[in-house]
Write a protein that holds these residues in place. Structure first.
Motif, PDB file in Angstrom:
ATOM      1  N   THR A  52       1.230  -1.276  -0.093  1.00  0.00           N
ATOM      2  CA  THR A  52       0.098   0.113  -0.170  1.00  0.00           C
ATOM      3  C   THR A  52       0.737   0.851   0.118  1.00  0.00           C
ATOM      4  OG1 THR A  52       0.170   0.165   2.413  1.00  0.00           O
ATOM      5  CG2 THR A  52      -1.440  -1.151   1.755  1.00  0.00           C
ATOM      6  N   ARG A  53      -0.027   2.419  -0.184  1.00  0.00           N
ATOM      7  CA  ARG A  53       1.239   3.743  -0.515  1.00  0.00           C
ATOM      8  C   ARG A  53       2.174   3.744   1.352  1.00  0.00           C
ATOM      9  NH1 ARG A  53       1.116   8.188  -3.199  1.00  0.00           N
ATOM     10  NH2 ARG A  53       1.810  10.407  -2.336  1.00  0.00           N
ATOM     11  N   GLY A  54       0.959   3.438   2.627  1.00  0.00           N
ATOM     12  CA  GLY A  54       1.092   3.523   3.289  1.00  0.00           C
ATOM     13  C   GLY A  54       2.817   2.508   4.093  1.00  0.00           C
ATOM     14  N   GLY A  55       2.716   1.783   3.235  1.00  0.00           N
ATOM     15  CA  GLY A  55       4.488   0.558   2.804  1.00  0.00           C
ATOM     16  C   GLY A  55       3.888  -0.741   3.767  1.00  0.00           C
ATOM     17  N   SER A  56       2.430  -0.995   3.663  1.00  0.00           N
ATOM     18  CA  SER A  56       1.987  -2.610   4.457  1.00  0.00           C
ATOM     19  C   SER A  56       2.202  -3.210   3.038  1.00  0.00           C
ATOM     20  CB  SER A  56       0.346  -1.926   5.283  1.00  0.00           C
ATOM     21  OG  SER A  56       0.438  -0.843   6.172  1.00  0.00           O
ATOM     22  N   SER A  57       2.151  -4.439   3.742  1.00  0.00           N
ATOM     23  CA  SER A  57       2.848  -5.115   2.553  1.00  0.00           C
ATOM     24  C   SER A  57       2.289  -6.810   3.137  1.00  0.00           C
ATOM     25  CB  SER A  57       3.966  -5.372   2.306  1.00  0.00           C
ATOM     26  OG  SER A  57       4.876  -6.205   3.572  1.00  0.00           O
ATOM     27  N   ASN A  58       2.172  -7.260   2.168  1.00  0.00           N
ATOM     28  CA  ASN A  58       1.417  -8.718   1.894  1.00  0.00           C
ATOM     29  C   ASN A  58       2.063 -10.215   1.151  1.00  0.00           C
ATOM     30  OD1 ASN A  58      -0.423  -7.322   0.032  1.00  0.00           O
ATOM     31  ND2 ASN A  58      -0.787  -9.628   0.080  1.00  0.00           N
ATOM     32  N   TYR A  59       1.954 -11.046   1.630  1.00  0.00           N
ATOM     33  CA  TYR A  59       2.977 -12.220   0.034  1.00  0.00           C
ATOM     34  C   TYR A  59       1.904 -13.198   0.316  1.00  0.00           C
ATOM     35  CZ  TYR A  59       6.791  -8.559   1.029  1.00  0.00           C
ATOM     36  OH  TYR A  59       7.835  -8.286   1.461  1.00  0.00           O
ATOM     37  N   VAL A  60       1.747 -13.586  -1.581  1.00  0.00           N
ATOM     38  CA  VAL A  60       1.584 -15.652  -0.785  1.00  0.00           C
ATOM     39  C   VAL A  60       2.831 -16.150  -0.278  1.00  0.00           C
ATOM     40  CG1 VAL A  60       3.357 -15.519  -2.972  1.00  0.00           C
ATOM     41  CG2 VAL A  60       0.591 -17.201  -2.566  1.00  0.00           C
ATOM     42  N   ASP A  61       2.397 -17.216   0.430  1.00  0.00           N
ATOM     43  CA  ASP A  61       3.054 -18.057   1.301  1.00  0.00           C
ATOM     44  C   ASP A  61       4.563 -18.181   0.493  1.00  0.00           C
ATOM     45  OD1 ASP A  61       0.405 -19.685   3.190  1.00  0.00           O
ATOM     46  OD2 ASP A  61       1.027 -17.789   3.857  1.00  0.00           O
ATOM     47  N   SER A  62       3.888 -18.741  -0.443  1.00  0.00           N
ATOM     48  CA  SER A  62       5.258 -20.136  -0.857  1.00  0.00           C
ATOM     49  C   SER A  62       6.356 -18.571  -1.090  1.00  0.00           C
ATOM     50  CB  SER A  62       4.886 -20.569  -2.280  1.00  0.00           C
ATOM     51  OG  SER A  62       4.072 -18.710  -3.614  1.00  0.00           O
ATOM     52  N   VAL A  63       6.448 -17.389  -0.954  1.00  0.00           N
ATOM     53  CA  VAL A  63       7.495 -16.613  -1.408  1.00  0.00           C
ATOM     54  C   VAL A  63       7.712 -15.315   0.298  1.00  0.00           C
ATOM     55  CG1 VAL A  63       6.512 -16.418  -3.552  1.00  0.00           C
ATOM     56  CG2 VAL A  63       6.259 -14.637  -1.475  1.00  0.00           C
ATOM     57  N   LYS A  64       6.968 -15.641   0.849  1.00  0.00           N
ATOM     58  CA  LYS A  64       7.275 -14.825   2.428  1.00  0.00           C
ATOM     59  C   LYS A  64       8.118 -15.785   3.159  1.00  0.00           C
ATOM     60  CE  LYS A  64       2.604 -14.578   4.473  1.00  0.00           C
ATOM     61  NZ  LYS A  64       1.867 -15.349   4.940  1.00  0.00           N
TER      62      LYS A  64
END
Length: 115
Positions: A52-64
């Protein structure tokens, strides 16, 4: 008009690293979120990571733990740092964003992980 221009990618051995970049240009007032997708041969396109613009991120489990998404608001560029790459990471990677309810995609860049 919004354009997403990708760079990076290529061929790397298993365990290696690559960094993808996605530069956003055009008449941009504010983009809230950006994502990286990938599509392997014979498979559906999947969401890999988002930020997000604020810097929050998320990942698919396979690349975490292996991939890191980041964003430079000042120059409207998004990055995907990919470490400890595996053969199953081989795919065409696309950056993506939504602006005024319209989807925009980068041109795609091939990432091949092979010995």
């Amino acid at each position: 008009q919004v354009q997403l221009v990708q760079s990076g990618g290529g061929l790397v051995q298993p365990g290696g690293s690559l960094r993808l970049s996605c530069a956003v240009s055009g008449s941009i007032f504010k983009i809230y979120a950006m994502d990286w997708y990938r599509q392997a041969p014979g498979k559906q396109r999947e969401l890999v990571a988002g930020i997000t613009r604020g810097g929050s991120s998320n990942y698919v489990d396979s690349v975490k733990g292996r991939f890191t998404i980041s964003r430079n608001i000042a120059n409207n560029t998004m990055y995907l740092q990919m470490n400890s790459l595996k053969p199953e990471d081989t795919a065409v990677y696309y950056c993506h964003t939504v602006y005024f309810s319209k989807d925009y995609w980068g041109q795609g860049t091939q990432v091949t992980v092979s010995s």
